[in-house]
Design an enzyme around this catalytic site. Structure first.
Site, PDB file in Angstrom:
ATOM      1  CB  CYS A  19     -14.165   1.108  -0.770  1.00  0.00           C
ATOM      2  SG  CYS A  19     -13.623   2.822  -0.564  1.00  0.00           S
ATOM      3  CD  GLN A  25     -13.112  -1.826  -1.628  1.00  0.00           C
ATOM      4  OE1 GLN A  25     -12.317  -1.695  -0.707  1.00  0.00           O
ATOM      5  NE2 GLN A  25     -14.316  -2.354  -1.452  1.00  0.00           N
ATOM      6  CG  HIS A  58      -8.314  -0.099  -3.358  1.00  0.00           C
ATOM      7  ND1 HIS A  58      -7.521  -1.170  -2.976  1.00  0.00           N
ATOM      8  CD2 HIS A  58      -9.052   0.225  -2.250  1.00  0.00           C
ATOM      9  CE1 HIS A  58      -7.783  -1.477  -1.718  1.00  0.00           C
ATOM     10  NE2 HIS A  58      -8.707  -0.647  -1.260  1.00  0.00           N
ATOM     11  NE  ARG A  88      -4.011   0.461   1.737  1.00  0.00           N
ATOM     12  CZ  ARG A  88      -5.267   0.557   2.160  1.00  0.00           C
ATOM     13  NH1 ARG A  88      -5.563   1.363   3.152  1.00  0.00           N
ATOM     14  NH2 ARG A  88      -6.225  -0.151   1.587  1.00  0.00           N
ATOM     15  CG  ASP A 104     -13.508   6.222  -1.572  1.00  0.00           C
ATOM     16  OD1 ASP A 104     -13.614   6.163  -0.341  1.00  0.00           O
ATOM     17  OD2 ASP A 104     -12.414   6.048  -2.163  1.00  0.00           O
ATOM     18  NE  ARG A 126     -10.940  -5.394   0.036  1.00  0.00           N
ATOM     19  CZ  ARG A 126     -10.062  -4.444   0.359  1.00  0.00           C
ATOM     20  NH1 ARG A 126     -10.492  -3.334   0.924  1.00  0.00           N
ATOM     21  NH2 ARG A 126      -8.768  -4.586   0.122  1.00  0.00           N
TER      22      ARG A 126
HETATM   23  N1  NVA Z   1      -9.904   6.622  -1.785  1.00  0.00           N
HETATM   24  C1  NVA Z   1      -9.607   6.192  -0.442  1.00  0.00           C
HETATM   25  C2  NVA Z   1      -9.823   4.729  -0.327  1.00  0.00           C
HETATM   26  C3  NVA Z   1      -9.570   4.164   1.039  1.00  0.00           C
HETATM   27  C4  NVA Z   1      -9.791   2.686   1.102  1.00  0.00           C
HETATM   28  C5  NVA Z   1      -8.190   6.585  -0.099  1.00  0.00           C
HETATM   29  O1  NVA Z   1      -7.298   6.405  -0.931  1.00  0.00           O
HETATM   30  O2  NVA Z   1      -7.961   7.069   0.999  1.00  0.00           O
HETATM   31  N1   CP Z   2     -11.491  -0.259   1.710  1.00  0.00           N
HETATM   32  C1   CP Z   2     -10.244  -0.328   2.205  1.00  0.00           C
HETATM   33  O1   CP Z   2      -9.260  -0.569   1.494  1.00  0.00           O
HETATM   34  O2   CP Z   2     -10.178  -0.154   3.542  1.00  0.00           O
HETATM   35  P1   CP Z   2      -8.861   0.003   4.421  1.00  0.00           P
HETATM   36  O3   CP Z   2      -8.244   1.337   4.080  1.00  0.00           O
HETATM   37  O4   CP Z   2      -9.353  -0.072   5.835  1.00  0.00           O
HETATM   38  O5   CP Z   2      -7.917  -1.112   4.085  1.00  0.00           O
END
Ligand code: NVA
Ligand code: CP
Length: 293
Positions: A252, A130, A127, A100, A212, A280
């Site tokens: 998500c 997801q 992502h 990540r 989101d 997930r």
């Molecule tokens: N768009 C959000 C998704 C989190 C799972 C982010 O990148 O923070």
């Molecule tokens: N939806 C998602 O990826 O959640 P987290 O940021 O908690 O991993």
């Protein structure tokens, strides 16, 4: 099939459908197996996570393997050890890595130097994990997504980018309702994707509405401006009322209630967000079986 899972379109739709099918079967069995016995998954995260981290850790355990969470601050990577060197060393020890990262380029550089599969557990660009859970949830609730109308409301962010790739691969029509200034600058040529500033147009006859946060991780310095610009893009009960009566709502998570969704939306009968979050875990198991099995 591509070795790494950095984006959905690294894969054929047949591969993705097999992963989803395996996820459904693993979910139905509800029991622990030892198919990944002796396998080890490393998770390197530069940003916070609840669902992605825990679902991968639990998925490895339930498949008989082990996982270890490696915060970037604890690795020598955080003190400047090159990404390339870290990838060579870690991939000589473990069987797979989930990354990540703030910057998608880090994942590309890492995967080019890794001898084991690298999975994108979210980057600024996309992502894909997801989407496996979202597609699985839609399939369980409504069947095939081919030819359906899917709506994204709000920021064209990493999750939306993966929806746009899924629209082409799975042949559904994605309508993105997003303020003009937040549309992707160079990427307007997605197949099966229509951009609009009208939420009503985007949700009319929709089978699935997804959204989101307006402020993703890394965008915090733009918070004030984003909250101002996106305020008319909230998904609430009356937005869902404009779609098909049997519309599905997904998010998500994490969500900011009162911003991109109304405070009560997660508990609306049309919302399958809790199931989506649980999925997930099942989707990660399907993916791990494919890549490490
Ligand atoms: N768009 C959000 C998704 C989190 C799972 C982010 O990148 O923070
Ligand atoms: N939806 C998602 O990826 O959640 P987290 O940021 O908690 O991993």
């Amino acid at each position: 099939m591509n070795y790494h899972f950095l984006d959905l379109n690294n894969y054929d739709v047949a591969d993705l459908e097999r992963i989803i099918e395996n996820s459904i079967q693993l979910k139905a069995k509800k029991k622990v197996s030892n198919v990944l016995e002796g396998k080890f998954l490393g998770l390197i995260f530069e940003k916070s996570s609840t669902r992605t981290r825990v679902s991968f850790e639990v998925a490895m355990t339930q498949l008989g393997g082990k996982a270890s969470f490696l915060s970037v601050n604890d690795l020598q990577l955080g003190r400047g050890e090159p990404i390339e060197d870290t990838a060579i060393v870690l991939s000589s020890m473990v069987d797979g890595l989930v990354l990540r990262t703030l910057d998608h380029e880090t994942q590309i550089k890492f995967s080019e130097n890794s001898t084991v599969p690298v999975i994108n557990g979210l980057s600024n660009k996309s992502h894909p994990c997801q989407l496996l859970a979202d597609l699985l949830t839609f399939y369980e609730e409504k069947g095939s997504i081919k030819g359906r109308k899917v709506t994204w409301c709000g920021d064209f962010n990493n999750v939306c980018f993966s929806y746009a790739q899924a629209a082409e691969l799975f042949d559904f029509d994605l309508w993105v309702a997003c303020p003009e200034e937040y549309l992707p600058k160079e990427q307007l040529n997605f197949k099966n994707v229509t951009f609009t500033q009208s939420i009503s147009e985007a949700v009319k006859n929709s089978d699935l509405i997804s959204t989101d946060v307006w402020v993703s991780m890394g965008d915090e310095n733009e918070s004030q401006e984003r909250i101002r610009v996106f305020k008319d893009y909230q998904v609430n009960e009356s937005v869902l009322d404009q779609a098909k009566s049997e519309v599905l709502f997904l998010h998500c998570l994490p969500a900011v209630k009162g911003q991109e969704i109304s405070p009560t939306l997660l508990d609306d009968p049309r919302s399958k967000v809790w199931k989506q979050a649980e999925n997930r875990l099942h989707a990660q198991k399907g993916l791990l079986l494919e890549l490490l099995g």
